[in-house]
Structure formats: structure tokens, C-alpha cells
Design an enzyme around this catalytic site. Structure first.
Site, PDB file in Angstrom:
ATOM      1  N   HIS A 178      16.435 -31.713  15.146  1.00 12.10           N
ATOM      2  CA  HIS A 178      16.293 -30.499  15.772  1.00 12.10           C
ATOM      3  C   HIS A 178      15.287 -30.631  16.970  1.00 12.10           C
ATOM      4  O   HIS A 178      14.707 -31.619  16.915  1.00 12.10           O
ATOM      5  CB  HIS A 178      15.497 -29.628  14.711  1.00 12.10           C
ATOM      6  CG  HIS A 178      15.175 -28.093  15.154  1.00 12.10           C
ATOM      7  ND1 HIS A 178      14.077 -27.950  15.975  1.00 12.10           N
ATOM      8  CD2 HIS A 178      15.927 -27.203  14.912  1.00 12.10           C
ATOM      9  CE1 HIS A 178      14.399 -26.582  16.378  1.00 12.10           C
ATOM     10  NE2 HIS A 178      15.369 -25.985  15.787  1.00 12.10           N
ATOM     11  N   ASP A 301      19.788 -19.854  13.478  1.00 11.82           N
ATOM     12  CA  ASP A 301      18.477 -20.369  14.033  1.00 11.82           C
ATOM     13  C   ASP A 301      17.446 -19.199  13.990  1.00 11.82           C
ATOM     14  O   ASP A 301      16.522 -18.959  14.979  1.00 11.82           O
ATOM     15  CB  ASP A 301      18.697 -20.583  15.563  1.00 11.82           C
ATOM     16  CG  ASP A 301      17.887 -21.523  15.985  1.00 11.82           C
ATOM     17  OD1 ASP A 301      16.749 -21.988  15.342  1.00 11.82           O
ATOM     18  OD2 ASP A 301      17.771 -22.167  17.368  1.00 11.82           O
TER      19      ASP A 301
HETATM   20  C1  1WB Z   1      12.752 -21.082  20.058  1.00 10.73           C
HETATM   21  C2  1WB Z   1      13.936 -21.759  19.313  1.00 10.73           C
HETATM   22  C3  1WB Z   1      11.552 -21.473  19.767  1.00 10.73           C
HETATM   23  C4  1WB Z   1      13.491 -22.616  18.620  1.00 10.73           C
HETATM   24  C5  1WB Z   1      11.291 -22.400  19.042  1.00 10.73           C
HETATM   25  O1  1WB Z   1       9.904 -22.701  18.783  1.00 10.73           O
HETATM   26  C6  1WB Z   1      12.245 -23.064  18.403  1.00 10.73           C
HETATM   27  C7  1WB Z   1      13.116 -20.179  21.171  1.00 10.73           C
HETATM   28  C8  1WB Z   1       9.612 -23.748  17.959  1.00 10.73           C
HETATM   29  O2  1WB Z   1      14.361 -19.578  21.106  1.00 10.73           O
HETATM   30  O3  1WB Z   1      12.356 -19.768  21.982  1.00 10.73           O
HETATM   31  C9  1WB Z   1      14.402 -23.406  17.699  1.00 10.73           C
HETATM   32  O4  1WB Z   1      14.262 -23.852  16.681  1.00 10.73           O
HETATM   33  O5  1WB Z   1      15.742 -23.416  18.086  1.00 10.73           O
HETATM   34 MN    MN Z   2      16.184 -23.929  15.660  1.00 14.81          MN
END
Ligand code: 1WB
Ligand code: MN
Length: 341
Positions: A178, A301
């Protein structure tokens, strides 16, 4: 018509102890590009606090589960959210990974048909990580492994991490890579315009990680190692022809180690991808044609993406019903050892 089982495979959660440790870390001086976004999630102070993802991360069995019920989503495959434990010192990281895995196993035990989970580990301490992997897969029965890309700016092609890859392969535990924000060496021009994270930086970071591993010959050493990458494969498979061609050229020029197979072959053999955060029918169509419908898994997600549109996308995207079943649950069952109904 019987209802099709729906397993979402990149669903984030956290525990209060990890959130508190990140909040402390984010208060201090920190050069990591993760600070821009992660600071905003854990530091609810003026100037930050632009996102409210934290409530969704800390809630699993209450509002999340109710929404899953309402929408008919059978299961979330949970993973400790980025950056996991990878920004802590080794002792803290090992302790928190163990705690997070225990909590995850407890959640799954209470709702065995609604949640499955990927085990965290601390790459900072590779041999302790191996023991935690053995415990989390062997004893707790978790479904695979999660790593949030680089650790202290190092990638898994570094042989010091190979005991982790060996353990993953030995347990047939798929390793989900990830994103987190790009490493210090990559971050230069990604610090403005919101490019640090999900918009661009995350894909650059994980794509780089995947290419490094293939170029280094990791999959000659671990031919049965399985890697999962999200966000529609971080577009790596769009580049396969050029990656293969140019890696061949780099090998002939002595700039890259000789490998048994080409990158296109490693990607098809050792990788699967998920659709997390990409609701684009054309990108999905390409992915299925390039990799096969047995190599693409549905993911939302959550909580970074809302559940409903991700579900509507997979329900309506033009694929055969056979392919939809693979995407929605059969691949997840096979790759992550989730018992078919
Ligand atoms: C976001 C996406 C932020 C993920 C994250 O913070 C993680 C976002 C840790 O869309 O801003 C993710 O896991 O894809
Ligand atoms: Mn994610």
C-alpha cells in the site's frame, strides 16, 4: 438470481494506540513527506484538520458495519492504515504491530463473515517481523500481509528485508504494498499542489517500489511470492511493454541484474491488482485485458473513498457476470484465503 458475494479488499482501519503514537510523531519535527497528509489526519489543530478520516478509521463494527449492511457489502478485508507502524522506532513498531494484529483477529472472531484482515509487521526489525508474520498468519489466522511501501527510505529489494519475503512466500501470504508518501529521495517536486499523496505521489511511490523489486530479481529468488498493489495497479501494467523492453536493454548494458524472466512475465505471475480509488471502466477494461480477470480484485479504499460509488461502479461496469464474480469475491477468496460461502 442469487446475490453475488462482495468482498472489498483495501479497507483501512486503525486502533487508538497507533493513532495516538502517530499524533505524537506528527507534532515533532519530521522531514517525511507523509507529514503533509498524515499530520492533517492525526493533528486536529488549526492549519491541519482538513480531513476527517480518523473517525472512519477507528470505527469498524458500528457505523461501518451498518453501512455495509445497508449496501449489501459482505466483507471488508481490513488493513492498518498508512503509514502503518513504519515511522516508529523498531521497538514501538513491533509492539504496535502485534497489538493491531491482535485487535484485528478479535474483530474477525466476532464477525467472521464480515471482516478479514491483513497482518502488520515492522520491517525496521526484519527478524522480529518474521516472527510476527508467523504468529499472525499461523496462530491468528490473518489473511495476508500489509506493508506501506518504503521503510526509512528503503525498499523491499534490499536483501536485509528478504527474510520477510521468504516468510510471506512460505506462508502463501499475499503481501499488499500500500502507498505512503514518496521517500525522501523521491519527494522533491511532489511537495506542492497536493501531489504528495493519493493524487500522484502514492502511485509514484508504489510503482517505483514494484519496479525496483522486479528489476532487482526478487522474483527469481522468491518465485511464488505474491504481491498485491491497489489503485488499479498504480498504472504499472500500463507500462509493461516499455518496462520489459527497457529493462532488457539495461540488463544488456550491465546496468541491471540479469533476470530469468521479463518484467511483463513477473507482473503476470507474481502480482495481482485491486481497483481501490479508481472508478474508471476503461482503466478496468484495460486491466482485465492485460492481466486477466483472475488478477483484478474489487476494493473501495474506505474511508478515503465512500462505499456507495465504488460499489455502484463494480455493479454497473460492463464486464461479463463471470468476470464480475471474480472481481467481487472469487479472486479475493483465492488470494487471501477467505473461505468460499
Ligand atoms: C488518502 C488515501 C489518504 C489513502 C490516506 O492517508 C490514505 C486520501 C493515509 O485519499 O487522501 C489510501 O489509503 O489510499
Ligand atoms: Mn488505501
Amino acid at each position: 438470481m442469487t446475490k453475488i458475494r462482495k468482498i472489498a479488499t483495501e479497507e483501512a482501519f486503525s486502533i487508538p494506540e497507533v493513532a495516538a503514537a502517530l499524533r505524537e510523531l506528527m507534532k515533532g519535527p519530521l522531514g517525511s513527506l507523509d507529514k503533509l497528509l498524515v499530520g492533517g489526519i492525526y493533528n486536529r489543530e488549526p492549519g491541519y484538520a482538513i480531513h476527517n478520516f480518523l473517525d472512519g478509521l477507528l470505527d469498524v463494527e458500528d457505523r461501518r458495519l451498518r453501512q455495509m449492511d445497508e449496501l449489501g457489502i459482505d466483507m471488508h478485508l481490513l488493513s492498518l492504515t498508512a503509514p502503518g507502524v513504519q515511522m516508529f522506532d523498531a521497538d514501538t513498531a513491533c509492539e504496535l504491530a502485534t497489538l493491531a494484529n491482535d485487535r484485528l483477529a478479535e474483530i474477525i472472531a466476532r464477525h467472521p463473515l464480515r471482516f478479514a484482515g491483513l497482518a502488520s509487521f515492522a520491517p525496521q526489525a526484519p527478524h522480529r517481523a518474521v516472527r510476527e508474520i508467523e504468529r499472525a498468519i499461523g496462530k491468528l489466522g490473518l489473511n495476508g500481509l500489509i506493508v506501506n511501501s518504503h521503510t526509512n527510505n528503503e525498499y523491499l529489494d534490499d536483501p536485509k528485508y528478504w527474510p520477510i519475503l521468504e516468510a510471506a512466500e512460505a506462508h502463501d501470504a499475499c503481501l499488499y504494498i500500500h502507498p505512503r508518501a514518496p521517500s525522501d529521495g523521491l519527494k522533491g517536486p511532489l511537495q506542492e499542489y497536493g501531489m504528495d499523496s493519493a493524487m500522484w505521489g502514492y502511485g509514484v511511490e508504489v510503482g517505483t517500489h514494484a519496479v525496483r523489486m522486479m528489476a532487482a530479481g526478487v522474483f527469481d529468488r522468491f518465485p511464488n511470492l505474491r504481491i498485491c498493489i491497489g489503485h488499479m495497479g498504480e498504472a504499472v501494467h500500463f507500462w509493461l511493454w516499455r518496462l520489459t523492453f527497457m529493462n532488457g536493454r539495461a540488463q544488456r548494458a550491465g546496468r541491471a541484474p540479469k533476470t530469468k524472466l521479463g518484467m511483463d512475465e513477473y507482473f503476470r505471475r507474481n502480482f495481482v491488482i485491486t481497483t481501490s480509488g479508481v472508478e474508471d471502466p476503461l482503466a478496468l477494461d484495460y486491466s482485465i485485458k492485460k492481466l486477466g480477470a483472475d488478477h483484478v480484485l474489487w476494493a473501495i479504499d474506505y474511508p478515503y473513498q465512500p462505499m456507495e460509488p465504488a460499489l455502484a461502479f463494480m455493479e454497473s461496469t460492463p464486464v461479463t457476470e463471470e468476470q464480475r464474480a471474480l472481481l467481487f469475491h472469487r479472486n479475493a477468496e483465492r488470494i487471501f484465503h477467505i473461505k468460499p460461502l
